[in-house]
Design a protein around this motif. Structure first.
Motif, PDB file in Angstrom:
ATOM      1  N   PRO A  74       0.863  28.718 -14.665  1.00 12.92           N
ATOM      2  CA  PRO A  74       1.322  28.385 -16.014  1.00 12.92           C
ATOM      3  C   PRO A  74       2.409  27.308 -15.958  1.00 12.92           C
ATOM      4  N   PHE A  75       2.383  26.411 -16.931  1.00 10.58           N
ATOM      5  CA  PHE A  75       3.386  25.353 -17.020  1.00 10.58           C
ATOM      6  C   PHE A  75       4.316  25.541 -18.200  1.00 10.58           C
ATOM      7  N   SER A  76       3.978  26.480 -19.113  1.00 13.43           N
ATOM      8  CA  SER A  76       4.821  26.735 -20.276  1.00 13.43           C
ATOM      9  C   SER A  76       4.483  28.109 -20.825  1.00 13.43           C
ATOM     10  N   ASN A  77       5.274  28.535 -21.804  1.00  7.65           N
ATOM     11  CA  ASN A  77       4.957  29.777 -22.514  1.00  7.65           C
ATOM     12  C   ASN A  77       5.266  29.591 -24.001  1.00  7.65           C
ATOM     13  N   ASN A  78       5.036  30.623 -24.777  1.00  6.70           N
ATOM     14  CA  ASN A  78       5.235  30.536 -26.229  1.00  6.70           C
ATOM     15  C   ASN A  78       6.705  30.576 -26.639  1.00  6.70           C
ATOM     16  N   LEU A  79       7.600  30.764 -25.686  1.00  7.95           N
ATOM     17  CA  LEU A  79       9.026  30.833 -25.997  1.00  7.95           C
ATOM     18  C   LEU A  79       9.733  29.502 -25.793  1.00  7.95           C
ATOM     19  N   GLY A  80       8.995  28.467 -25.389  1.00  6.15           N
ATOM     20  CA  GLY A  80       9.581  27.153 -25.208  1.00  6.15           C
ATOM     21  C   GLY A  80       9.946  26.828 -23.772  1.00  6.15           C
ATOM     22  N   TRP A  81       9.654  27.722 -22.836  1.00  8.62           N
ATOM     23  CA  TRP A  81       9.940  27.466 -21.428  1.00  8.62           C
ATOM     24  C   TRP A  81       8.911  26.513 -20.845  1.00  8.62           C
ATOM     25  N   TRP A  82       9.355  25.554 -20.063  1.00  6.38           N
ATOM     26  CA  TRP A  82       8.472  24.624 -19.343  1.00  6.38           C
ATOM     27  C   TRP A  82       8.835  24.638 -17.874  1.00  6.38           C
ATOM     28  N   GLU A  83       7.823  24.662 -17.021  1.00  5.55           N
ATOM     29  CA  GLU A  83       8.000  24.560 -15.575  1.00  5.55           C
ATOM     30  C   GLU A  83       8.661  23.221 -15.274  1.00  5.55           C
ATOM     31  N   PRO A  84       9.769  23.203 -14.526  1.00  8.11           N
ATOM     32  CA  PRO A  84      10.444  21.927 -14.235  1.00  8.11           C
ATOM     33  C   PRO A  84       9.546  20.908 -13.536  1.00  8.11           C
ATOM     34  N   ASP A  85       8.573  21.375 -12.778  1.00  8.79           N
ATOM     35  CA  ASP A  85       7.676  20.456 -12.073  1.00  8.79           C
ATOM     36  C   ASP A  85       6.336  20.273 -12.791  1.00  8.79           C
ATOM     37  N   ALA A  86       6.308  20.517 -14.104  1.00  6.47           N
ATOM     38  CA  ALA A  86       5.062  20.341 -14.865  1.00  6.47           C
ATOM     39  C   ALA A  86       4.597  18.890 -14.762  1.00  6.47           C
ATOM     40  N   PRO A  87       3.280  18.685 -14.678  1.00  4.12           N
ATOM     41  CA  PRO A  87       2.778  17.310 -14.613  1.00  4.12           C
ATOM     42  C   PRO A  87       3.233  16.480 -15.823  1.00  4.12           C
ATOM     43  N   ARG A  88       3.599  15.256 -15.562  1.00  2.00           N
ATOM     44  CA  ARG A  88       4.071  14.337 -16.604  1.00  2.00           C
ATOM     45  C   ARG A  88       3.061  14.223 -17.743  1.00  2.00           C
ATOM     46  N   VAL A  89       1.769  14.190 -17.418  1.00  2.00           N
ATOM     47  CA  VAL A  89       0.752  14.012 -18.447  1.00  2.00           C
ATOM     48  C   VAL A  89       0.763  15.168 -19.449  1.00  2.00           C
ATOM     49  N   LEU A  90       1.079  16.389 -19.005  1.00  2.00           N
ATOM     50  CA  LEU A  90       1.155  17.512 -19.946  1.00  2.00           C
ATOM     51  C   LEU A  90       2.328  17.351 -20.909  1.00  2.00           C
ATOM     52  N   MET A  91       3.434  16.852 -20.398  1.00  2.00           N
ATOM     53  CA  MET A  91       4.594  16.608 -21.264  1.00  2.00           C
ATOM     54  C   MET A  91       4.275  15.499 -22.275  1.00  2.00           C
ATOM     55  N   GLU A  92       3.574  14.466 -21.831  1.00  2.00           N
ATOM     56  CA  GLU A  92       3.185  13.377 -22.735  1.00  2.00           C
ATOM     57  C   GLU A  92       2.186  13.870 -23.776  1.00  2.00           C
ATOM     58  N   PHE A  93       1.281  14.764 -23.379  1.00  2.00           N
ATOM     59  CA  PHE A  93       0.323  15.342 -24.325  1.00  2.00           C
ATOM     60  C   PHE A  93       1.058  16.181 -25.371  1.00  2.00           C
ATOM     61  N   MET A  94       2.035  16.946 -24.939  1.00  2.00           N
ATOM     62  CA  MET A  94       2.820  17.745 -25.879  1.00  2.00           C
ATOM     63  C   MET A  94       3.506  16.840 -26.904  1.00  2.00           C
ATOM     64  N   ARG A  95       4.105  15.757 -26.441  1.00  2.00           N
ATOM     65  CA  ARG A  95       4.771  14.827 -27.366  1.00  2.00           C
ATOM     66  C   ARG A  95       3.744  14.211 -28.317  1.00  2.00           C
ATOM     67  N   PHE A  96       2.595  13.793 -27.782  1.00  2.00           N
ATOM     68  CA  PHE A  96       1.524  13.203 -28.595  1.00  2.00           C
ATOM     69  C   PHE A  96       1.109  14.157 -29.707  1.00  2.00           C
ATOM     70  N   THR A  97       0.850  15.426 -29.370  1.00  2.00           N
ATOM     71  CA  THR A  97       0.408  16.378 -30.399  1.00  2.00           C
ATOM     72  C   THR A  97       1.490  16.600 -31.444  1.00  2.00           C
ATOM     73  N   HIS A  98       2.745  16.621 -31.018  1.00  2.00           N
ATOM     74  CA  HIS A  98       3.849  16.793 -31.958  1.00  2.00           C
ATOM     75  C   HIS A  98       3.919  15.618 -32.932  1.00  2.00           C
ATOM     76  N   GLU A  99       3.778  14.403 -32.404  1.00  2.00           N
ATOM     77  CA  GLU A  99       3.852  13.210 -33.251  1.00  2.00           C
ATOM     78  C   GLU A  99       2.647  13.096 -34.178  1.00  2.00           C
ATOM     79  N   VAL A 100       1.456  13.313 -33.643  1.00  2.00           N
ATOM     80  CA  VAL A 100       0.227  13.160 -34.430  1.00  2.00           C
ATOM     81  C   VAL A 100       0.147  14.196 -35.565  1.00  2.00           C
ATOM     82  N   THR A 101       0.581  15.413 -35.282  1.00  4.04           N
ATOM     83  CA  THR A 101       0.513  16.479 -36.304  1.00  4.04           C
ATOM     84  C   THR A 101       1.773  16.551 -37.155  1.00  4.04           C
ATOM     85  N   LYS A 102       2.705  15.658 -36.862  1.00  2.67           N
ATOM     86  CA  LYS A 102       3.993  15.635 -37.576  1.00  2.67           C
ATOM     87  C   LYS A 102       4.729  16.980 -37.447  1.00  2.67           C
ATOM     88  N   GLY A 103       4.696  17.493 -36.215  1.00  7.06           N
ATOM     89  CA  GLY A 103       5.456  18.697 -35.884  1.00  7.06           C
ATOM     90  C   GLY A 103       4.692  19.934 -36.063  1.00  7.06           C
TER      91      GLY A 103
END
Length: 103
Positions: A74-103
């Motif tokens: 697992p790289f994250s959970n529903n409480l907002g925790w993220w694995e410090p070594d999570a792949p960069r692309v997953l973090m970029e995908f998270m930002r993309f979904t946040h921006e596209v859906t307007k939060g």
């Protein structure tokens, strides 16, 4: 809450809950395709499609293809925790979904 962060109402139609989870999966898949469309091959994200099934002689359920055989990490959970070594692309995908859906 389910794993996707969707409120599933206890006592609500079981089929309705499973359909909601399938819809969340479909939206995640759509967002993954949109994100991946401009990414190089090694930086794409994909989601397994899921479907809700029901019938007269069984309890409704959700079905999806099995994950490839590999150790689950697992790289994250529903409480907002993220694995410090999570792949960069997953973090970029998270930002993309946040921006596209307007939060």
């Amino acid at each position: 809450d389910d794993a996707a962060g969707v409120d599933v109402v206890i006592g609500a139609s079981s089929l309705e809950s499973h359909i909601t989870l399938s819809e969340v999966s479909a939206v995640a898949g759509f967002l993954a395709e949109a994100f991946s469309a401009t990414r190089p091959w090694g930086e794409r994200v994909a989601f397994l499609p899921s479907a809700a099934a029901s019938g007269d002689d069984f309890v409704p359920f959700t079905i999806e293809d099995a994950l490839p055989h590999a150790e689950f990490k697992p790289f994250s959970n529903n409480l907002g925790w993220w694995e410090p070594d999570a792949p960069r692309v997953l973090m970029e995908f998270m930002r993309f979904t946040h921006e596209v859906t307007k939060g």
